[in-house]
Design a protein around this motif. Structure first.
Motif, PDB file in Angstrom:
ATOM      1  N   ILE A 179      16.138  11.896 -31.715  1.00 37.63           N
ATOM      2  CA  ILE A 179      17.248  11.261 -31.005  1.00 37.63           C
ATOM      3  C   ILE A 179      17.081  11.435 -29.487  1.00 37.63           C
ATOM      4  O   ILE A 179      16.386  12.351 -29.047  1.00 37.63           O
ATOM      5  CB  ILE A 179      18.596  11.850 -31.517  1.00 37.63           C
ATOM      6  CG1 ILE A 179      19.711  10.840 -31.388  1.00 37.63           C
ATOM      7  CG2 ILE A 179      18.942  13.163 -30.865  1.00 37.63           C
ATOM      8  CD1 ILE A 179      20.719  10.918 -32.479  1.00 37.63           C
ATOM      9  N   PRO A 200      16.195   0.160 -30.476  1.00 39.23           N
ATOM     10  CA  PRO A 200      15.397   1.308 -30.019  1.00 39.23           C
ATOM     11  C   PRO A 200      14.525   1.888 -31.146  1.00 39.23           C
ATOM     12  O   PRO A 200      14.940   1.880 -32.307  1.00 39.23           O
ATOM     13  CB  PRO A 200      16.446   2.338 -29.596  1.00 39.23           C
ATOM     14  CG  PRO A 200      17.740   1.623 -29.543  1.00 39.23           C
ATOM     15  CD  PRO A 200      17.634   0.421 -30.408  1.00 39.23           C
ATOM     16  N   PRO A 246      16.822   6.446 -31.951  1.00 40.22           N
ATOM     17  CA  PRO A 246      18.247   6.192 -31.650  1.00 40.22           C
ATOM     18  C   PRO A 246      18.701   6.881 -30.362  1.00 40.22           C
ATOM     19  O   PRO A 246      18.246   7.986 -30.053  1.00 40.22           O
ATOM     20  CB  PRO A 246      18.985   6.779 -32.865  1.00 40.22           C
ATOM     21  CG  PRO A 246      17.954   6.911 -33.924  1.00 40.22           C
ATOM     22  CD  PRO A 246      16.634   7.101 -33.246  1.00 40.22           C
ATOM     23  N   ILE A 292      26.048   6.074 -31.445  1.00 43.33           N
ATOM     24  CA  ILE A 292      24.840   5.245 -31.427  1.00 43.33           C
ATOM     25  C   ILE A 292      25.245   3.811 -31.726  1.00 43.33           C
ATOM     26  O   ILE A 292      25.872   3.537 -32.767  1.00 43.33           O
ATOM     27  CB  ILE A 292      23.833   5.765 -32.468  1.00 43.33           C
ATOM     28  CG1 ILE A 292      23.382   7.176 -32.070  1.00 43.33           C
ATOM     29  CG2 ILE A 292      22.634   4.830 -32.598  1.00 43.33           C
ATOM     30  CD1 ILE A 292      22.700   7.940 -33.151  1.00 43.33           C
ATOM     31  N   ALA A 293      24.908   2.922 -30.836  1.00 46.13           N
ATOM     32  CA  ALA A 293      25.255   1.508 -31.049  1.00 46.13           C
ATOM     33  C   ALA A 293      24.409   0.967 -32.195  1.00 46.13           C
ATOM     34  O   ALA A 293      23.264   1.371 -32.367  1.00 46.13           O
ATOM     35  CB  ALA A 293      24.970   0.722 -29.777  1.00 46.13           C
ATOM     36  N   ASP A 294      24.983   0.062 -32.983  1.00 44.39           N
ATOM     37  CA  ASP A 294      24.231  -0.405 -34.137  1.00 44.39           C
ATOM     38  C   ASP A 294      23.500  -1.732 -33.905  1.00 44.39           C
ATOM     39  O   ASP A 294      22.738  -2.169 -34.754  1.00 44.39           O
ATOM     40  CB  ASP A 294      25.132  -0.483 -35.384  1.00 44.39           C
ATOM     41  CG  ASP A 294      26.344  -1.348 -35.151  1.00 44.39           C
ATOM     42  OD1 ASP A 294      26.500  -1.860 -34.026  1.00 44.39           O
ATOM     43  OD2 ASP A 294      27.137  -1.520 -36.098  1.00 44.39           O
ATOM     44  N   THR A 295      23.709  -2.353 -32.765  1.00 39.48           N
ATOM     45  CA  THR A 295      22.987  -3.593 -32.450  1.00 39.48           C
ATOM     46  C   THR A 295      22.667  -3.618 -30.947  1.00 39.48           C
ATOM     47  O   THR A 295      23.352  -2.949 -30.165  1.00 39.48           O
ATOM     48  CB  THR A 295      23.833  -4.849 -32.754  1.00 39.48           C
ATOM     49  OG1 THR A 295      25.002  -4.793 -31.921  1.00 39.48           O
ATOM     50  CG2 THR A 295      24.228  -4.954 -34.215  1.00 39.48           C
ATOM     51  N   PRO A 296      21.683  -4.413 -30.544  1.00 37.62           N
ATOM     52  CA  PRO A 296      21.429  -4.542 -29.100  1.00 37.62           C
ATOM     53  C   PRO A 296      22.655  -5.032 -28.322  1.00 37.62           C
ATOM     54  O   PRO A 296      22.879  -4.611 -27.185  1.00 37.62           O
ATOM     55  CB  PRO A 296      20.283  -5.552 -29.039  1.00 37.62           C
ATOM     56  CG  PRO A 296      19.545  -5.327 -30.317  1.00 37.62           C
ATOM     57  CD  PRO A 296      20.616  -5.044 -31.338  1.00 37.62           C
ATOM     58  N   PHE A 302      23.271  15.726 -35.581  1.00 36.72           N
ATOM     59  CA  PHE A 302      22.112  14.981 -36.086  1.00 36.72           C
ATOM     60  C   PHE A 302      20.953  15.915 -36.418  1.00 36.72           C
ATOM     61  O   PHE A 302      19.810  15.497 -36.460  1.00 36.72           O
ATOM     62  CB  PHE A 302      21.686  13.898 -35.085  1.00 36.72           C
ATOM     63  CG  PHE A 302      22.526  12.673 -35.190  1.00 36.72           C
ATOM     64  CD1 PHE A 302      22.425  11.836 -36.292  1.00 36.72           C
ATOM     65  CD2 PHE A 302      23.459  12.365 -34.219  1.00 36.72           C
ATOM     66  CE1 PHE A 302      23.230  10.712 -36.420  1.00 36.72           C
ATOM     67  CE2 PHE A 302      24.263  11.244 -34.327  1.00 36.72           C
ATOM     68  CZ  PHE A 302      24.147  10.424 -35.429  1.00 36.72           C
TER      69      PHE A 302
END
Lengths: 318, 111
Positions: free
Chosen positions: A90, A228, A231, A240-244, A271
């Protein structure tokens, strides 16, 4: 394929820069010079000369500070990859450091990040006239106490709010100068160990930055953001964003919302990270991590010795 | 209502609002002091919010205590089809698919 171990890589933001930074690492690693040469070509001025000699006293001007710190973090990361080659699970970055993390996780191209960092700095500088806003460090009060005193120090025309949740009992507040001054007095009355104005020209991560959000969003909308490879925990939600598209949206909000660094460091532990390494010119984040999560050791990398020490610790992880 | 009392009315109103504001400020100050007291008390009894170490790795001379936490699968960021031509800004400028003027965004006047 490079091996992965349970550690995090973190990148600092503004405040870590010093004239002459990475000088020692550059003596032993040519990747420092080549990364700065690449950055200089992209930016159109000699970034290495600026960082090393700062002839015109520019390094502390935010439009120059921001690209310099991105280049510094990327140079250290490239050395890590080249020499040590162990990938983290991470990444995260404090404020501007989030852009560096997104470059190193291959979500954003290096040249795009340099252009964005320069623009972000220019926009932040242009958002308010120099005396309108201020920032202050408040040490020794809880998050909720600082939030409450910010509310009580704000009125209809002058606002102040938490800007950086840096560690337990260590916050930075930002806003209109009169409200920040009132908050400093209130913090002292409440027994803060330290309540002091910071010598910064831009009140970052507060409502005063909201007017520049649209322009930053426009710039972010014309760059490609990939998923990425590693992550990245982003500041505004410590998530953590799940899409660009979500990465882009959080970068926009980050400029006018607080940096939730305490929560970010705690997230690293969640994590399953066993340690973290700080890729930057100093050890600012290492100190903050020590306060927030003493059981999650952090190792800074800024010269050959600290690189060897951090590598030794990471290699021993199971 | 007699005339002197009528003349006193605005002053009584100001006095009332002033007292109310003072009470409110006092309440906020008390609230903050209370919050801070609770925080300090909580810190004294439970300074750590991450789990205690379960494993001592005995790493060479440097004693590092490593927390072992429940495994959390790292989330995967979903790739999205981009509406933009591929490549970075520099690559697209060099390829002629992006105007170089994009790098000279006019800045707003400071407020």
């Amino acid at each position: 394929m490079k091996p992965t171990k349970a550690f995090a890589v973190i990148f600092p933001g503004q405040g870590s820069q010093t004239v002459g930074m990475l000088n020692a690492l550059a003596l032993s690693h040519s990747l420092v010079q080549s990364t700065f040469a690449e950055a200089s070509q992209i930016l159109g001025y000699d970034l290495w000369d600026l960082v090393h000699h700062d002839p015109n006293d520019l390094l502390n001007q935010t439009e120059y500070t921001q690209p310099a710190l991105v280049a510094t973090g990327v140079a250290i990361w490239r050395i890590w990859l080249d020499e040590i080659g162990i990938l983290p699970t991470i990444m995260a970055g404090h404020s501007l450091g989030e852009y560096t993390a997104l470059v190193c996780s291959e979500a954003i191209a290096f040249d795009d990040a340099l252009h964005l960092a320069r623009l972000r700095g220019q926009l932040m500088q242009s958002a308010v006239k120099p005396t309108i806003g201020a920032m202050a460090a408040i040490i020794g009060l809880s998050d909720s106490a600082v939030e409450a005193l910010c509310l009580s120090a704000s009125d209809t025309t002058h606002k102040v709010s938490p800007a950086n949740y840096n560690a337990d009992g260590q916050l930075v507040i930002a806003g209109h100068t009169p409200a920040v001054e009132r908050a400093i007095v209130a913090a002292k009355t409440l027994g803060a160990k330290l309540a002091k104005r910071l010598n910064v020209s831009v009140p970052s991560h507060c409502d005063l930055m909201f007017p520049i959000a649209a322009q930053l969003e426009d710039a972010l909308n014309i760059i490609n953001i990939q998923a990425p490879q590693i992550p990245v925990i982003q500041n505004v939600e410590a998530s953590i964003a799940d899409t660009p598209a979500a990465i882009r949206a959080m970068l926009v909000r980050q400029v006018y919302q607080p940096v939730r660094w305490t929560a970010t460091i705690r997230k690293l532990a969640a994590f399953n990270c066993q340690l973290s390494i700080e890729c930057g010119p100093a050890k600012v984040l290492t100190g903050l991590a020590k306060r927030t999560a003493p059981l999650l050791p952090c190792f800074p990398i800024f010269d050959a010795e600290t690189l060897a020490a951090a590598a030794s610790m990471v290699r021993q992880l199971t | 209502m007699n005339k002197p009392l009528l003349l006193l009315q605005p002053f009584l109103l100001i006095l009332f609002i002033g007292t109310l504001t003072a009470c409110q400020n006092h309440h906020i100050q008390n609230y903050i002091a209370d919050q801070n007291k609770q925080y300090l008390a909580a810190q004294a009894t439970a300074p750590l919010t991450i789990p205690a170490p379960l494993k001592d790795t005995s790493l060479s001379d440097q004693q590092v205590i490593i927390p072992v936490l429940p495994n959390t699968n790292n989330p995967v960021v979903t790739a999205e089809p981009s509406l933009l031509p591929p490549g970075s800004m520099t690559a697209r400028i060099n390829a002629g698919t992006l105007s170089p003027s994009i790098l000279k965004t006019p800045l707003p006047d400071p407020k």
